[in-house]
Design an enzyme around this catalytic site. Sequence first.
Site, PDB file in Angstrom:
ATOM      1  N   TYR A  51     -40.017 120.563  15.436  1.00 44.24           N
ATOM      2  CA  TYR A  51     -41.203 119.854  15.794  1.00 44.24           C
ATOM      3  C   TYR A  51     -42.336 120.416  14.932  1.00 44.24           C
ATOM      4  O   TYR A  51     -42.935 119.586  14.395  1.00 44.24           O
ATOM      5  CB  TYR A  51     -41.605 120.323  17.323  1.00 44.24           C
ATOM      6  CG  TYR A  51     -43.062 119.748  17.522  1.00 44.24           C
ATOM      7  CD1 TYR A  51     -43.361 118.487  17.698  1.00 44.24           C
ATOM      8  CD2 TYR A  51     -44.086 120.705  17.630  1.00 44.24           C
ATOM      9  CE1 TYR A  51     -44.709 118.068  17.954  1.00 44.24           C
ATOM     10  CE2 TYR A  51     -45.296 120.410  17.971  1.00 44.24           C
ATOM     11  CZ  TYR A  51     -45.724 119.197  18.182  1.00 44.24           C
ATOM     12  OH  TYR A  51     -47.054 119.000  18.446  1.00 44.24           O
TER      13      TYR A  51
HETATM   14  O1  LIG Z   1     -50.590 123.613  20.199  1.00 44.92           O
HETATM   15  C1  LIG Z   1     -49.280 123.367  19.731  1.00 44.92           C
HETATM   16  O2  LIG Z   1     -49.205 123.473  18.778  1.00 44.92           O
HETATM   17  C2  LIG Z   1     -48.501 122.727  20.687  1.00 44.92           C
HETATM   18  O3  LIG Z   1     -48.809 123.149  21.963  1.00 44.92           O
HETATM   19  C3  LIG Z   1     -47.925 122.937  23.116  1.00 44.92           C
HETATM   20  O4  LIG Z   1     -46.834 123.686  22.835  1.00 44.92           O
HETATM   21  P1  LIG Z   1     -46.796 125.218  23.569  1.00 44.92           P
HETATM   22  O5  LIG Z   1     -47.791 125.895  23.026  1.00 44.92           O
HETATM   23  O6  LIG Z   1     -45.341 125.782  23.437  1.00 44.92           O
HETATM   24  O7  LIG Z   1     -47.385 124.845  24.903  1.00 44.92           O
HETATM   25  P2  LIG Z   1     -46.616 125.083  26.423  1.00 44.92           P
HETATM   26  O8  LIG Z   1     -45.167 124.385  26.132  1.00 44.92           O
HETATM   27  O9  LIG Z   1     -47.401 124.480  27.390  1.00 44.92           O
HETATM   28  O10 LIG Z   1     -46.364 126.593  26.604  1.00 44.92           O
HETATM   29  C4  LIG Z   1     -47.480 127.374  26.739  1.00 44.92           C
HETATM   30  C5  LIG Z   1     -46.869 128.613  26.500  1.00 44.92           C
HETATM   31  O11 LIG Z   1     -46.018 128.911  28.083  1.00 44.92           O
HETATM   32  C6  LIG Z   1     -44.869 129.413  27.394  1.00 44.92           C
HETATM   33  N1  LIG Z   1     -43.934 128.968  28.313  1.00 44.92           N
HETATM   34  C7  LIG Z   1     -43.515 127.592  28.399  1.00 44.92           C
HETATM   35  C8  LIG Z   1     -42.779 127.199  29.261  1.00 44.92           C
HETATM   36  C9  LIG Z   1     -42.098 128.102  30.054  1.00 44.92           C
HETATM   37  O12 LIG Z   1     -40.918 127.664  31.035  1.00 44.92           O
HETATM   38  N2  LIG Z   1     -42.282 129.230  30.077  1.00 44.92           N
HETATM   39  C10 LIG Z   1     -43.345 129.865  29.337  1.00 44.92           C
HETATM   40  O13 LIG Z   1     -43.397 131.128  29.391  1.00 44.92           O
HETATM   41  C11 LIG Z   1     -44.641 129.006  26.079  1.00 44.92           C
HETATM   42  O14 LIG Z   1     -43.761 129.804  25.274  1.00 44.92           O
HETATM   43  C12 LIG Z   1     -46.034 129.022  25.547  1.00 44.92           C
HETATM   44  O15 LIG Z   1     -46.293 130.291  25.249  1.00 44.92           O
HETATM   45  C13 LIG Z   1     -47.443 121.624  22.930  1.00 44.92           C
HETATM   46  O16 LIG Z   1     -46.207 121.317  23.752  1.00 44.92           O
HETATM   47  C14 LIG Z   1     -47.264 121.016  21.502  1.00 44.92           C
HETATM   48  O17 LIG Z   1     -46.912 119.632  21.451  1.00 44.92           O
HETATM   49  C15 LIG Z   1     -48.288 121.421  20.768  1.00 44.92           C
HETATM   50  O18 LIG Z   1     -48.189 121.096  19.327  1.00 44.92           O
END
Ligand SMILES: O=C(O)[C@H]1O[C@H](OP(=O)(O)OP(=O)(O)OC[C@H]2O[C@@H](n3ccc(=O)[nH]c3=O)[C@H](O)[C@@H]2O)[C@H](O)[C@@H](O)[C@@H]1O
Length: 581
Positions: free
Chosen positions: A393
């Site tokens: 991604y």
């Molecule tokens: O800002 C960005 O660049 C990205 O932000 C999000 O990605 P992400 O930060 O991974 O957002 P989440 O999926 O909501 O995760 C938030 C946090 O929770 C954590 N997480 C997620 C899912 C889970 O089951 N457990 C968990 O601890 C992730 O590792 C992350 O640290 C979006 O999904 C992306 O499309 C975007 O580009």
Amino acid sequence: MSVHSPLGRKRRRAAEEFCLRVEDSQRGVRGWIVQGNEEEECDEGPDVDGDERDLSSSLSNLTTVINNNIINNNNNINSSSSSSGGSTSSSRSSRSSIREPAAVVAGWYRRLRLGRSALTSRTVFLLELARELSFWSHRKTRGSNSLGPFERFFQQPFVWLAGKMALSTPLVASLDDEGKLRTSRSSRNSLGIFKVLCLIATVVLLAVWLLKKAPVQPGVKYGAAWERSIIQSAKPSGRGHPVILVTGSAGFVGYHVSLALKKRGDGVVGIDNFNDYYPVQLKRARAANLLSKGVVTVDGDINNSELLRRMFKLVQFTHVLHLAAQAGVRYAVKKPMTYVHSNIAGFVVLLEVCKSLNPQPSMIFASSSSVYGLNTKVPFSEDDRTDQPASLYAATKKADEMIAHTYNHIWGLSITALRFFTVYGPWGRPDMAYFSFTRNIVEETPIKIFRGPYDTELSRDFTYIADVVKGCVASIDTAKPSTGSGGKKTGSAQFRIFNLGNTQPVKVGAFVDILEKHLNRKAIRDYVDMPATGDVPFTHANVSHAREELGYNPTTDLETGLGEFVTWFSSYYGDDSMACC
Ligand SMILES: O=C(O)[C@H]1O[C@H](OP(=O)(O)OP(=O)(O)OC[C@H]2O[C@@H](n3ccc(=O)[nH]c3=O)[C@H](O)[C@@H]2O)[C@H](O)[C@@H](O)[C@@H]1O
């Protein structure tokens, strides 16, 4: 009054025909049909100069002829039915007399010495209509000796118009001195060729029209009503407002920005492919809300260049806010090709279309904080290296920035890339942690919290949607026009990259604490090692460039923003939180 010109002679002849008809009508219509003498003088006839008033009086005489004829018919019917008590022969004769109005018109054709072919099809149509109306009027007035005002009202204009057209100058001009239609072999040949050319032109035009109207995407109709809706949606409230194409308008960020742009009076048209990465109902609901505010979301894919071209042909967009993408960091290990399809191929298709336009729109598109990848230098600045992506991604988003740069460099497209930092808020994305965690907490099912190397907690610079919307709108307002036109660059164009973050990273554990508080429930926490699916340990935005150039200033802290989200979640899903994700 004497007339010397050939046209005058023809008009005189035509006028004489009417005189004859009037006289005949006084002698009885039947007699008129069989015996009319074309050479007879008409002392009290209309002026032979073809004066308009005389023409009108002739035509009203024709109406009189037809009406008298109908009255005669009525009398025939009434007398025959009363005298014979409806014998077979008399009823046959009354049936035949019903056809008299048709005979009047037929006689009229003959009097003018014109075959039906000499009349324009419209004239024939009107004459036929007049005849039918006479016939109909007769039936309606059976039992009465006169036409009612209603019948006259309908009949007379047609008779008048038909007569006027039959005597119109072009038609009369096509008669020779004998009153016959002037035709020659060459004119007949020319007419034949003309007819064939008309037929071919009609077929070609019809084929082109059908091809243009053909659906450019199976199952979706892009017809005239669709075109009107696009044009309407693109109408700004006044001069000076931009007209913006928002890709991914049924997505989370696209929805909010579209609303904000429309609210301030910009012209906005959306496009979204409504893919099923997360429940499509939510995307449809967003699109329905947009529509209620006057923003149309076209159901289509940005890979469909034909569709894009059609939209750009309908509307001269000043800006393209490109937010359509295959989102989600971890999903890329499951469906890599969807990222290539939407984020790479779709983006290039869109750029190709934009670069060929004249004028070219300015483009603002969504990049991601994930491009900073495994960088350890914090906070992340736009000047930092971005060559260590941790997920496909992230790699596609970084590729987008580089591809965009080439279109800026070669074609003069004005481009702004916005690196979003974990955007959250009402109407958000069910695949993201704040959304799925909320559901699990409400449902009292465990949530998995990822832990980084050496048991470190992951942290994110969670950014509230309203702040991101402001950043997007400011990017549109500060974007300079593209310098290329129709595929030619005329000067160097603007190329910008901005971080749109909150500048206050929060550990995922603390973020869950806030959710618990708003939901008034305890989460069942399950700490697990971060899977090797593309997550990065932390994100933290330096937004000084955006502050300086866009006036960007994030103001919503995580506690407030998550409160807004939880309020929306409860009202939207109610007791059915399972429906969310
Ligand atoms: O800002 C960005 O660049 C990205 O932000 C999000 O990605 P992400 O930060 O991974 O957002 P989440 O999926 O909501 O995760 C938030 C946090 O929770 C954590 N997480 C997620 C899912 C889970 O089951 N457990 C968990 O601890 C992730 O590792 C992350 O640290 C979006 O999904 C992306 O499309 C975007 O580009």
